[in-house]
Write a protein that holds these residues in place. Sequence first.
Motif, short mmCIF file in Angstrom:
data_model
loop_
_atom_site.label_atom_id
_atom_site.label_comp_id
_atom_site.label_asym_id
_atom_site.label_seq_id
_atom_site.Cartn_x
_atom_site.Cartn_y
_atom_site.Cartn_z
N ALA A 172 14.03 5.86 -7.92
CA ALA A 172 14.14 6.02 -9.37
C ALA A 172 14.09 4.67 -10.08
N TRP A 173 14.93 3.75 -9.64
CA TRP A 173 14.92 2.42 -10.27
C TRP A 173 13.92 1.48 -9.61
N GLY A 174 13.36 1.91 -8.47
CA GLY A 174 12.44 1.04 -7.73
C GLY A 174 11.02 1.09 -8.24
N GLY A 175 10.75 1.90 -9.26
CA GLY A 175 9.43 1.89 -9.88
C GLY A 175 8.36 2.68 -9.15
N VAL A 176 8.75 3.59 -8.23
CA VAL A 176 7.74 4.34 -7.48
C VAL A 176 7.91 5.85 -7.57
N ALA A 177 8.94 6.32 -8.25
CA ALA A 177 9.21 7.77 -8.28
C ALA A 177 8.06 8.57 -8.87
N ASP A 178 7.32 7.97 -9.82
CA ASP A 178 6.26 8.71 -10.48
C ASP A 178 4.92 8.64 -9.77
N LYS A 179 4.82 7.87 -8.68
CA LYS A 179 3.52 7.73 -8.02
C LYS A 179 3.56 7.92 -6.51
N VAL A 180 4.73 7.78 -5.90
CA VAL A 180 4.85 8.00 -4.45
C VAL A 180 5.75 9.22 -4.27
N HIS A 181 5.14 10.34 -3.91
CA HIS A 181 5.85 11.62 -3.91
C HIS A 181 6.24 12.09 -2.51
N VAL A 203 14.44 3.13 1.30
CA VAL A 203 14.28 2.66 -0.08
C VAL A 203 13.70 3.77 -0.95
N TRP A 204 12.68 4.46 -0.43
CA TRP A 204 12.06 5.54 -1.20
C TRP A 204 13.06 6.67 -1.46
N GLU A 205 13.86 7.00 -0.47
CA GLU A 205 14.82 8.10 -0.61
C GLU A 205 15.95 7.75 -1.57
N GLU A 206 16.46 6.55 -1.47
CA GLU A 206 17.67 6.20 -2.21
C GLU A 206 17.42 5.42 -3.50
N ASN A 207 16.30 4.70 -3.57
CA ASN A 207 16.11 3.78 -4.69
C ASN A 207 14.83 4.00 -5.49
N PRO A 237 7.61 10.61 1.63
CA PRO A 237 8.15 9.46 2.36
C PRO A 237 7.03 8.54 2.85
N PRO A 238 7.21 7.23 2.73
CA PRO A 238 6.18 6.29 3.18
C PRO A 238 5.75 6.50 4.62
N SER A 239 6.67 6.91 5.49
CA SER A 239 6.29 7.11 6.90
C SER A 239 5.25 8.22 7.03
N GLU A 240 5.30 9.23 6.16
CA GLU A 240 4.30 10.29 6.19
C GLU A 240 2.94 9.75 5.74
N LEU A 241 2.96 8.93 4.71
CA LEU A 241 1.71 8.32 4.24
C LEU A 241 1.11 7.42 5.30
N PHE A 242 1.97 6.65 5.97
CA PHE A 242 1.50 5.79 7.06
C PHE A 242 0.78 6.63 8.11
N ALA A 243 1.38 7.73 8.52
CA ALA A 243 0.82 8.55 9.60
C ALA A 243 -0.58 9.05 9.26
N GLU A 244 -0.87 9.26 7.99
CA GLU A 244 -2.16 9.80 7.59
C GLU A 244 -3.19 8.74 7.22
N HIS A 245 -2.74 7.52 6.92
CA HIS A 245 -3.66 6.57 6.31
C HIS A 245 -3.73 5.18 6.94
N TRP A 304 0.82 -1.21 0.00
CA TRP A 304 0.00 0.00 0.00
C TRP A 304 0.85 1.26 0.00
N LEU A 305 1.90 1.28 0.82
CA LEU A 305 2.74 2.48 0.89
C LEU A 305 3.45 2.77 -0.42
N MET A 306 3.75 1.73 -1.20
CA MET A 306 4.47 1.91 -2.46
C MET A 306 3.53 1.88 -3.68
N SER A 307 2.23 1.89 -3.44
CA SER A 307 1.28 1.75 -4.55
C SER A 307 0.85 3.07 -5.18
#
Length: 410
Positions: free
Chosen positions: A309-318, A303-307, A320-328, A269-272
């Motif tokens: 670009a090649w991790g397939g989430v740069a265009d949809k997760v804008h 992973v979000w900070e460092e990877n 940090p996942p921890s911020e998304l967790f806190a809200e959702h 969910w965090l990377m979706s």
Amino acid sequence: METFPKIISVDDHTVEPPNVWRDRLPSKYQDIGPRIVRAPLKEMTFLGGKFAPVMGAPGDDGPIGDWWVYEDLHRPLTRLDTAVGYDRDEIKLEVITYEQMRPGSFSVPERLADMDINHVQSAVCFPTFPRFCGQTFTEAKDRELGLLGVRAYNDWMVEEWCGPDAQGRLIPLTLIPLWDARLAAEEVRRNAARGVRAVAFSEIPPHLGLPSIHTDEWDPFLEACNETGTVIAMHIGSSSKMPSTSADAPPAVGSTITFANCCFSMVDWLMSGKFERFPNLKIMYAEGQIGWIPYILERADVVWEENRAWGGVADKVHRPPSELFAEHVYGCFFDDAFGLKNLDAIGVKNVLYETDYPHSDSTWPKSKEVGESQMGHLPPDVVDQLVRRNAIDLLGLTEDGLWGPSAPKA
């Protein structure tokens, strides 16, 4: 602790009475729709996370139990479905009848009485026969009957289990037809219109042969939840595949790592990108405990900070996942001293309390004492937030912690 708040449990369970579907399905489905048959057990195993019971024929030797029969499915009631009131050493994998279970498992007045014993004010209840998110109906051959089965369960849940006799103390959790996201959206809206604020879903849908949340397939369902403020509740086991290590691993292995699918699901969910597309979406993990969450958030952020670009989430997760967790995202616990010692790394607003009645892990009838023991180091306002306030805010309950449509009128 001087005064422990009355508990709002976000994860209890109901054992459906025998007449739920008999009373609600068209007569042409009486012989193939869900119904109870009393029969002997031929054999039953539970290894590698797989539950495999075999029903005997009338007159066969073997212990007698009540079985749900639906199309080709034979599913017995077991002691693990309803274990409260039994000594831990007496709780075994065995078939039982309704007479052999505590009446609070399936009867509203007795459930409220058992909640009183356990210092519980209100409770959300997951299903038993449909399984944790309605997999039973998803696996059925007849889709028309499956949809009717889902709707019948939801009508029973809202109108009877959480109806006037429940005095607002039982909070409805409904199902969706998982095989069709548009029908699922319709069912979310149908139930939201009568005050329902929670719907069951699978931790990892591909384990059920369904699309992952990384696709757009679920968007109609997610949009309905986003619009109506319906919380997506995912219970351990809602993937029909409990974590295990091998086909011959004893149940104790899986029981130790039950949180694992919650962990995998949360990262999904965090990377979706779904939380950014559906900003009002809220999800919760029932019976997953919370002690594992801080490290996963730390790792996801790295992973979000460092990877990304090649991790397939740069265009949809804008963010940090921890911020998304806190809200959702909300984690649920009933026995997690380690998680409570690391509450600051999780977030006080992101934690809910549960009692798991009537399962074998339940803290009934001592949920208050367990809570006092584990939360004794926390300030009273934090305890109140964990035990009831977060649930009130998330589920849209009254200030008294009751479900609005069935709450007693002043």
